[in-house]
Design a protein around this motif. Structure first.
Motif, PDB file in Angstrom:
ATOM      1  N   GLN A 262       0.909  -1.268  -0.077  1.00 59.20           N
ATOM      2  CA  GLN A 262      -0.013   0.014   0.026  1.00 59.20           C
ATOM      3  C   GLN A 262       0.867   1.419  -0.058  1.00 59.20           C
ATOM      4  O   GLN A 262       0.509   2.223   0.512  1.00 59.20           O
ATOM      5  CB  GLN A 262      -1.108   0.034   1.142  1.00 59.20           C
TER       6      GLN A 262
ATOM      7  N   ARG B 234       3.205   3.558   9.334  1.00 58.32           N
ATOM      8  CA  ARG B 234       1.831   3.905   9.439  1.00 58.32           C
ATOM      9  C   ARG B 234       1.546   5.162   9.193  1.00 58.32           C
ATOM     10  O   ARG B 234       0.247   5.304   9.261  1.00 58.32           O
ATOM     11  CB  ARG B 234       1.757   3.395  11.096  1.00 58.32           C
ATOM     12  N   GLU B 235       2.279   6.152   9.471  1.00 53.41           N
ATOM     13  CA  GLU B 235       1.974   7.508   9.328  1.00 53.41           C
ATOM     14  C   GLU B 235       1.602   7.850   7.777  1.00 53.41           C
ATOM     15  O   GLU B 235       1.156   8.865   7.517  1.00 53.41           O
ATOM     16  CB  GLU B 235       3.159   8.424   9.666  1.00 53.41           C
ATOM     17  N   HIS B 236       2.069   6.898   6.859  1.00 48.90           N
ATOM     18  CA  HIS B 236       1.990   7.040   5.529  1.00 48.90           C
ATOM     19  C   HIS B 236       0.673   6.308   5.033  1.00 48.90           C
ATOM     20  O   HIS B 236       0.654   6.107   3.766  1.00 48.90           O
ATOM     21  CB  HIS B 236       3.135   6.609   4.604  1.00 48.90           C
ATOM     22  N   GLY B 237       0.087   5.497   6.012  1.00 54.30           N
ATOM     23  CA  GLY B 237      -1.030   4.664   5.486  1.00 54.30           C
ATOM     24  C   GLY B 237      -0.506   3.108   4.756  1.00 54.30           C
ATOM     25  O   GLY B 237      -1.180   2.610   4.358  1.00 54.30           O
TER      26      GLY B 237
ATOM     27  N   GLN C 156       1.167  -0.800   4.803  1.00 52.66           N
ATOM     28  CA  GLN C 156       0.846  -1.898   5.604  1.00 52.66           C
ATOM     29  C   GLN C 156       2.393  -2.591   5.756  1.00 52.66           C
ATOM     30  O   GLN C 156       3.307  -2.738   4.653  1.00 52.66           O
ATOM     31  CB  GLN C 156      -0.058  -3.069   4.982  1.00 52.66           C
TER      32      GLN C 156
END
Length: 420
Positions: free
Chosen positions: A131, A178-181, A183
């Motif tokens: 992602q 996680r801060e960039h979306g 996985q």
């Protein structure tokens, strides 16, 4: 031959029960494998009584044997052979076997040595990242604080990349992602494969591979290292296969090359269908310039020395040359050598590393040690290559490797000048 490409599975696709009736159907090959490995390959794959199938030392030979048997079964079933072959990581060894580069026994000996050497490397880990685009991930790795011991191990698809390296730094990366979306999926492996941490294993494997003569492939085999067909020369095949151990698998480039070559159908051999899913993702994504073909712009260069990084070199030479401008490169002489010189090139340029490692192999009888390990894995990074023999060989290896790298980039000046 048909317009079909076969691709072969990679470590991680193994499972108890794989191979099934193939061990009986191809009993002669199975017995050959037992003799070379010193254990019952069918028992390992079908029952795994000692829980060893997940260990690198056993996983790799097991997958090689099963995939080779699968290849023969598929050829018998289809009554035709593919026009092109590729294998992901270990699977490349089966692809080369299928293309006649070596026989089954030789391939298994190579794989067994590779597995044994890689199993000795401890520490580190790997994680699959999804992602997020490759460019975005590479930018995070470039600017992220405390991520300098991480390498890209697999370019699997436009939105799936595997990163390999230090475990603590992988944890830091997971937080940033996680801060960039994105996985983050940690992989169950024992070491940081396809990374700088495999260089010692790669160097030792290179010595073993020197005993093998490689035949020219009888059809294209697309290399993990370059995303281009394997060369036909035995030494070049050896170098390409050896460098695969510590370099990333360029699966996107591999599949894109096959698509561009007109391959209309793909058949996955071996357990699972992970690679088939990756291929569909590559098919459906907009075509991008292959990572293996991205090049620096051709610059008019006034001077090159190992102290300069590629970025500094490029920034000092912004002017684009006209067709008539000449490029004169100045190579450093004695006194310009130092440990880790050209480290970024050695890490990131397969051509540079192959050339330097070739020099290292040829010079080892003189030095009594590996020049590559001496320069790029020094015990004391502040020391100097002061001994005459070491400095001469190091400077020559650097200069030769730089020339090969620049020529690969399309830079081949008519004039060269070197210091004494």
């Amino acid at each position: 031959m048909n317009d079909e490409g076969f691709f072969i599975s990679r470590p991680g696709s193994q499972r108890v029960g794989m191979g099934g009736e193939l061990f009986t159907k191809y009993s002669a090959m199975t017995q050959q494998a037992n003799h070379i490995l010193g254990y019952d390959i069918a028992e390992l794959c079908l029952y795994d009584p000692d829980k060893k199938l997940g260990q690198t030392k056993f996983t790799q030979p097991a997958l090689y044997v099963v995939d080779a048997l699968n290849y023969h079964a598929q050829i018998e079933k289809e009554k035709s052979e593919p026009s092109c072959l590729a294998g992901h990581s270990l699977g490349e060894y089966v692809a080369l076997y299928a293309a006649g580069v070596y026989d089954f026994d030789t391939g298994l000996r190579l794989v067994n040595e590779r597995a044994s050497l890689m199993s000795e490397v401890g520490g580190g880990g790997m994680a699959a990242i999804t992602q997020i685009t490759v460019d975005a991930l590479l930018e995070i790795l470039r600017v992220g604080e405390g991520l300098d011991n991480l390498d890209v191990a697999n370019y699997n698809s436009p939105t799936q990349t595997v990163v390999s390296g230090d475990l603590e730094q992988l944890k830091k990366l997971s937080t940033m992602l996680r801060e960039h979306g994105a996985q983050y999926y940690p992989l169950r492996v024992s070491a940081a494969f396809h990374s700088r941490y495999m260089r010692d294993a790669e160097s030792r494997f290179s010595h073993f591979a020197q005993t093998i003569h490689f035949r020219a492939p009888n059809r294209p085999v697309i290399a993990n290292l370059t995303g281009q067909p394997y060369p036909s020369d035995s030494d070049a095949i050896r170098g390409t296969l050896t460098q695969q151990i510590s370099n990333p698998v360029r699966w996107v480039d591999t599949i894109q090359y096959m698509l561009d070559a007109g391959i209309s159908a793909f058949e996955e051999l071996g357990p699972g269908n992970v690679l088939s899913k990756l291929v569909e993702g590559i098919r459906q994504s907009p075509k991008q310039q292959p990572l293996s073909q991205q090049r620096v712009s051709h610059k008019r260069v006034t001077e090159w020395s190992p102290e300069k990084t590629l970025a500094a070199w490029a920034s000092e030479n912004q002017k684009q040359p006209s067709p008539k401008e000449q490029c004169i490169l100045l190579c450093p002489g004695i006194g310009g050598q130092y440990f880790l010189m050209g480290r970024k090139l050695y890490e990131n340029s397969g051509v540079f590393r192959q050339a330097f490692d070739r020099c290292s192999t040829l010079s080892e009888p003189l030095l009594g040690e590996s020049l590559s390990l001496l320069v790029y894995s020094p015990l004391d990074p502040n020391a100097t290559l002061s001994r005459t023999l070491h400095s001469h060989l190091a400077n020559f290896a650097f200069g030769y490797s730089m020339i090969e790298h620049l020529r690969h980039q399309g830079i081949d000046p008519p004039v060269w000048w070197a210091g004494v």
